[in-house]
Motif scaffolding. Structure first.
Motif, PDB file in Angstrom:
ATOM      1  N   UNK A 170      42.041  45.566  37.661  1.00  0.00           N
ATOM      2  CA  UNK A 170      42.444  44.853  38.875  1.00  0.00           C
ATOM      3  C   UNK A 170      42.145  45.660  40.133  1.00  0.00           C
ATOM      4  N   UNK A 171      41.769  44.966  41.182  1.00  0.00           N
ATOM      5  CA  UNK A 171      41.862  45.528  42.522  1.00  0.00           C
ATOM      6  C   UNK A 171      43.350  45.540  42.869  1.00  0.00           C
ATOM      7  N   UNK A 172      43.876  46.690  43.193  1.00  0.00           N
ATOM      8  CA  UNK A 172      45.292  46.778  43.565  1.00  0.00           C
ATOM      9  C   UNK A 172      45.411  46.429  45.043  1.00  0.00           C
ATOM     10  N   UNK A 173      46.275  45.475  45.345  1.00  0.00           N
ATOM     11  CA  UNK A 173      46.427  44.981  46.711  1.00  0.00           C
ATOM     12  C   UNK A 173      47.852  45.208  47.188  1.00  0.00           C
ATOM     13  N   UNK A 174      47.975  45.961  48.259  1.00  0.00           N
ATOM     14  CA  UNK A 174      49.275  46.126  48.901  1.00  0.00           C
ATOM     15  C   UNK A 174      49.282  45.392  50.230  1.00  0.00           C
ATOM     16  N   UNK A 175      50.439  44.879  50.614  1.00  0.00           N
ATOM     17  CA  UNK A 175      50.535  44.237  51.929  1.00  0.00           C
ATOM     18  C   UNK A 175      51.933  44.455  52.486  1.00  0.00           C
ATOM     19  N   UNK A 176      52.002  44.557  53.791  1.00  0.00           N
ATOM     20  CA  UNK A 176      53.301  44.573  54.459  1.00  0.00           C
ATOM     21  C   UNK A 176      53.704  43.126  54.712  1.00  0.00           C
ATOM     22  N   UNK A 177      54.800  42.667  54.093  1.00  0.00           N
ATOM     23  CA  UNK A 177      55.235  41.293  54.359  1.00  0.00           C
ATOM     24  C   UNK A 177      55.518  41.093  55.844  1.00  0.00           C
ATOM     25  N   UNK A 200      55.929  50.117  29.431  1.00  0.00           N
ATOM     26  CA  UNK A 200      54.590  50.187  30.023  1.00  0.00           C
ATOM     27  C   UNK A 200      53.578  49.382  29.217  1.00  0.00           C
ATOM     28  N   UNK A 201      53.643  49.503  27.900  1.00  0.00           N
ATOM     29  CA  UNK A 201      52.684  48.763  27.054  1.00  0.00           C
ATOM     30  C   UNK A 201      52.901  47.259  27.170  1.00  0.00           C
ATOM     31  N   UNK A 202      54.164  46.843  27.159  1.00  0.00           N
ATOM     32  CA  UNK A 202      54.458  45.409  27.240  1.00  0.00           C
ATOM     33  C   UNK A 202      53.956  44.824  28.557  1.00  0.00           C
ATOM     34  N   UNK A 203      54.189  45.549  29.658  1.00  0.00           N
ATOM     35  CA  UNK A 203      53.751  45.064  30.966  1.00  0.00           C
ATOM     36  C   UNK A 203      52.231  45.067  31.061  1.00  0.00           C
ATOM     37  N   UNK A 204      51.599  46.150  30.602  1.00  0.00           N
ATOM     38  CA  UNK A 204      50.130  46.231  30.663  1.00  0.00           C
ATOM     39  C   UNK A 204      49.480  45.108  29.854  1.00  0.00           C
ATOM     40  N   UNK A 231      50.898  52.536  38.766  1.00  0.00           N
ATOM     41  CA  UNK A 231      50.247  51.635  37.830  1.00  0.00           C
ATOM     42  C   UNK A 231      49.484  52.446  36.791  1.00  0.00           C
ATOM     43  N   UNK A 232      49.349  51.903  35.601  1.00  0.00           N
ATOM     44  CA  UNK A 232      48.629  52.606  34.549  1.00  0.00           C
ATOM     45  C   UNK A 232      47.126  52.582  34.817  1.00  0.00           C
ATOM     46  N   UNK A 233      46.415  53.509  34.180  1.00  0.00           N
ATOM     47  CA  UNK A 233      44.955  53.533  34.289  1.00  0.00           C
ATOM     48  C   UNK A 233      44.349  52.227  33.769  1.00  0.00           C
ATOM     49  N   UNK A 234      44.962  51.674  32.705  1.00  0.00           N
ATOM     50  CA  UNK A 234      44.449  50.431  32.126  1.00  0.00           C
ATOM     51  C   UNK A 234      44.502  49.286  33.139  1.00  0.00           C
ATOM     52  N   UNK A 235      45.614  49.189  33.849  1.00  0.00           N
ATOM     53  CA  UNK A 235      45.758  48.115  34.828  1.00  0.00           C
ATOM     54  C   UNK A 235      44.820  48.341  36.009  1.00  0.00           C
ATOM     55  N   UNK A 236      44.717  49.566  36.469  1.00  0.00           N
ATOM     56  CA  UNK A 236      43.845  49.839  37.612  1.00  0.00           C
ATOM     57  C   UNK A 236      42.365  49.609  37.274  1.00  0.00           C
TER      58      UNK A 236
END
Length: 518
Positions: free
Chosen positions: A136-143, A495-499, A128-133
């Motif tokens: 947001x709190x980045x959340x990972x989970x095991x489905x 990256x810019x479009x997604x961010x 993830x980019x620095x801008x996004x981090x």
């Protein structure tokens, strides 16, 4: 062995795992508590949970430090959403808190199915980019059914070695019979050891878990980045909870409307396209191991190599007793095709294979399967099959797979048999499929960004076009590139479009095609 649809990346050398590989099987991180500035579109209100499910949505997570700035926790969800008062299972979470002015939580999934979202989140600083981090709190989970979340387990490492070694390109009735026997044994083992879980590991139940996580994390709308199979998980979520969507990025999209065996054929063609792109690039390098200097000639040389491995296994210097047959060699070739930066690894591995040594290809196959040096596996091979078999209707007749393989082989001579026969365990699955291959529209959802890469080996660009056109609010973002998925793989345009979309909800213009990175 079914080729995985995963947002994985491959390391630059066969013997070293790097940040890129870690990005392949990472798990979801748990979200931090606190207030949220939820930048949802006006008039879009989250759907409230039913009374029976309210205790799950209102649970408090017990976060604990789990190293390197991450915090871990477990959330509780019902095994069967039809009977929420019944058995409960735990979902493992990990979070990396936002570094700046926080918008909310961003759930991420690497694909598979079977990829660990917890592991994936561990690589958040690179995926993830620095801008996004910052926002947001980045959340990972095991489905559910994956990793640390009530994992589906079926076989020992030795038995999985035997399963992967099955000749997935059978040439004789005896080889077909052996493939049938081995596929049935896999399905039987899963039915015996994971009977309680198998009916409830499908994508729809995992999507319902995501909505519980959204509520537990305090977000009125879900922000989500899903890659490969993770795009299917995101699309199903949007279809179930369109009013609970804030922003979804679906990168390396799967088209849910394509029938299962047709999907196999299309994926096999995608690998052929990626292989040709690799060969064209190879000829520009002085270390290219092919005697021919044309793509057609090199494709024929690879076909001959695989035929030789089918007749006489390649040399294995790892000392683990495995025979590097055609199935292992194909996996070893497929794995580096996922990431352009790994193409030099494939050139080197093929050079050794042409000299009779398949060890580097075997190492690459082990990365794909998440097989450890001690012979043990993560559960992603088993969970991949379990989720696929319950998500999609597969034929019960072996003749359907034989016919499909023959047709796929015509358009994908190196991979058609392998991908098609890889789904055969689903013919013997003990649980009837819950999912259907149909279009997903997610009526009422705000704009959803679907990202496709023009020469993606695992999720062809046409699938991104298909999903974007089905979603009532789908916006297609294309990338003229190589490798599996596009975000954070080198394109500033993507990256810019997604961010911009994740942070400010500014979707890119429909049909934007980001140029090739040179």
């Amino acid at each position: 062995m079914k080729i995985l649809r995963s947002g994985r990346h491959v390391p630059p050398s066969p013997s070293r795992r790097t940040r890129g590989l870690a990005a392949a099987f990472l798990a979801l991180a748990v979200v931090a508590t606190g207030c949220t500035t939820d930048e949802r579109k006006p008039g879009v209100e989250a759907k409230a949970p039913t009374t029976a499910l309210q205790p799950f949505y209102s649970q408090k997570l017990d976060w604990s430090d789990c190293g390197d700035g991450f915090q871990c926790a477990r959330a509780e969800v019902p095994l069967d959403y039809a009977t929420p008062s019944g058995e409960k299972i735990g979902i493992s979470l990990i979070r990396l808190p936002a570094t700046g002015k926080r918008i909310g939580s961003l759930l991420i999934n690497p694909g598979g199915p079977g990829g660990s979202g917890v592991d994936y989140a561990r690589a958040a600083r690179s995926v993830l980019s620095d801008k996004v981090r910052a926002r947001f709190d980045v959340i990972g989970f095991d489905p559910r059914g994956v990793g640390e979340s009530s994992p589906v387990r079926c076989m020992s490492g030795r038995d999985l070695d035997a399963f992967v070694s099955l000749d997935a390109s059978p040439d004789t009735p005896a080889e077909v019979a052996a493939l049938e026997k081995g596929s049935e044994a896999f399905a039987t083992a899963c039915g015996a050891k994971a009977a309680r879980l198998l009916p409830f590991v499908g994508t729809a139940d995992a999507a319902r878990d995501m909505d519980v996580l959204r509520g537990v994390l305090g977000d009125s709308g879900l922000s989500y980045l899903g890659k490969s199979y993770g795009t299917h998980l995101g699309a199903v979520y949007a279809d179930l909870f369109p009013k609970n969507v804030r922003a979804l990025v679906l990168d390396g999209a799967v088209d849910p409307s394509v029938p299962s065996l047709k999907s196999n054929e299309t994926q096999a063609v995608g690998f052929e396209v990626a292989l040709k792109a690799f060969l064209q690039d190879c000829f520009e390098d002085g270390a290219c191991p092919f005697s021919s200097r044309t793509v057609e000639g090199a494709m024929a040389e690879l076909g001959d190599l695989l035929k030789k491995a089918d007749e006489q296994p390649l040399k294995n210097t790892l000392g683990d007793g495995r025979e590097i047959n055609e199935s292992w060699a194909v996996l070893g070739i497929v794995t580096p095709l996922y990431e352009r930066e790994a193409w030099p690894v494939l050139r080197e591995a093929l050079g050794h294979a042409f000299n009779g040594d398949g060890t580097d290809l075997l190492r690459m196959a082990d990365l794909m399967l998440d097989r450890k040096a001690d012979g043990s596996y993560s559960n992603q091979t088993e969970s991949n099959m379990a989720i696929n078999c319950v998500d999609h209707p597969y034929p019960k007749e072996v003749s359907a797979y034989a016919k499909g393989a023959a047709e796929a082989q015509k358009v994908a001579p190196h991979f058609g048999n392998f991908v098609m026969w890889g789904s055969l365990p689903c013919a013997y699955w003990s649980v009837a499929p819950k999912g259907t291959d149909k279009k997903i529209t997610a009526e009422g959802a705000p704009p959803i960004v679907v990202v496709g890469t023009s020469r993606d080996p695992a999720t062809p660009y046409e699938w991104a076009e298909g999903l974007a056109s089905q979603l009532s609010s789908g916006v297609l973002l294309g990338y003229d590139g190589d490798g599996h998925t596009a975000y954070r793989t080198g394109s500033d345009c993507v990256d810019k479009a997604v961010d911009d979309y994740l942070i400010s909800l500014k979707a890119p213009k429909e049909g934007t095609m980001c140029p090739k990175v040179t």
